[in-house]
Motif scaffolding. Sequence first.
Motif, PDB file in Angstrom:
ATOM      1  N   ALA A 169       0.847  -1.195   0.000  1.00 59.53           N
ATOM      2  CA  ALA A 169       0.000   0.000   0.000  1.00 59.53           C
ATOM      3  C   ALA A 169       0.880   1.242   0.000  1.00 59.53           C
ATOM      4  O   ALA A 169       2.004   1.226   0.509  1.00 59.53           O
ATOM      5  CB  ALA A 169      -0.910   0.008   1.231  1.00 59.53           C
ATOM      6  N   ALA A 170       0.342   2.298  -0.582  1.00 56.35           N
ATOM      7  CA  ALA A 170       1.018   3.594  -0.566  1.00 56.35           C
ATOM      8  C   ALA A 170       0.645   4.319   0.719  1.00 56.35           C
ATOM      9  O   ALA A 170      -0.531   4.384   1.081  1.00 56.35           O
ATOM     10  CB  ALA A 170       0.609   4.417  -1.778  1.00 56.35           C
ATOM     11  N   LEU A 171       1.636   4.858   1.405  1.00 54.28           N
ATOM     12  CA  LEU A 171       1.407   5.587   2.662  1.00 54.28           C
ATOM     13  C   LEU A 171       1.324   7.081   2.395  1.00 54.28           C
ATOM     14  O   LEU A 171       2.003   7.608   1.524  1.00 54.28           O
ATOM     15  CB  LEU A 171       2.539   5.324   3.648  1.00 54.28           C
ATOM     16  N   ILE A 172       0.495   7.747   3.183  1.00 57.81           N
ATOM     17  CA  ILE A 172       0.418   9.199   3.163  1.00 57.81           C
ATOM     18  C   ILE A 172       1.073   9.724   4.435  1.00 57.81           C
ATOM     19  O   ILE A 172       1.237   8.969   5.405  1.00 57.81           O
ATOM     20  CB  ILE A 172      -1.044   9.689   3.049  1.00 57.81           C
ATOM     21  N   PRO A 173       1.459  10.985   4.477  1.00 58.07           N
ATOM     22  CA  PRO A 173       2.020  11.525   5.718  1.00 58.07           C
ATOM     23  C   PRO A 173       1.017  11.376   6.857  1.00 58.07           C
ATOM     24  O   PRO A 173      -0.164  11.669   6.703  1.00 58.07           O
ATOM     25  CB  PRO A 173       2.256  12.999   5.386  1.00 58.07           C
ATOM     26  N   GLY A 174       1.496  10.876   7.977  1.00 54.81           N
ATOM     27  CA  GLY A 174       0.607  10.672   9.117  1.00 54.81           C
ATOM     28  C   GLY A 174       1.338  10.008  10.267  1.00 54.81           C
ATOM     29  O   GLY A 174       2.563  10.001  10.337  1.00 54.81           O
ATOM     30  N   ILE A 175       0.549   9.422  11.155  1.00 62.22           N
ATOM     31  CA  ILE A 175       1.080   8.781  12.347  1.00 62.22           C
ATOM     32  C   ILE A 175       0.992   7.268  12.185  1.00 62.22           C
ATOM     33  O   ILE A 175      -0.074   6.727  11.929  1.00 62.22           O
ATOM     34  CB  ILE A 175       0.304   9.204  13.620  1.00 62.22           C
ATOM     35  N   LEU A 176       2.124   6.603  12.338  1.00 63.86           N
ATOM     36  CA  LEU A 176       2.188   5.147  12.345  1.00 63.86           C
ATOM     37  C   LEU A 176       2.185   4.712  13.800  1.00 63.86           C
ATOM     38  O   LEU A 176       2.895   5.287  14.623  1.00 63.86           O
ATOM     39  CB  LEU A 176       3.472   4.699  11.656  1.00 63.86           C
ATOM     40  N   PHE A 177       1.375   3.723  14.108  1.00 57.75           N
ATOM     41  CA  PHE A 177       1.295   3.196  15.467  1.00 57.75           C
ATOM     42  C   PHE A 177       1.744   1.749  15.436  1.00 57.75           C
ATOM     43  O   PHE A 177       1.403   1.011  14.519  1.00 57.75           O
ATOM     44  CB  PHE A 177      -0.152   3.282  15.977  1.00 57.75           C
TER      45      PHE A 177
END
Length: 134
Positions: A46-54
């Motif tokens: 999957a393509a990730l967008i800027p954000g928070i990874l938990f």
Amino acid sequence: METTYLHLRILLPSQIFLEKTDVIRITVETTAGSYGFLPQRLDCTAALIPGILFYESVSDGEKYIAVEEGVIVKAGFEIMIAVRNAVGNASLGELKSLIDQKLKLADEKKVNMRSVIARLETSFVRNIQQLNNE
């Protein structure tokens, strides 16, 4: 029944940001929404967008990482994430101050870069004027 954990690797262009072998679960923000990963989840990319990874690991508990855009690949129990930049690996409360520090440092670098560019432009104009006067 034996417990199986995820092996998480977060890669930056110049280094390995994080490598954990005892991850229980991961949640990331993708272009299609928020996705959670458990050891039994089917393989995917999957393509990730800027954000928070938990993520939650046996050794560290719950941790949060601010990431820029990138890609995630899950194959078996391996999860590899490649992003442009990452900040954190901290609790949610600590993450905000880490992001603020990183942004402040980036702003200082921009100011310094503008100063260097202004000096180069000034020097260039002076050299052109000297050539015109000769």
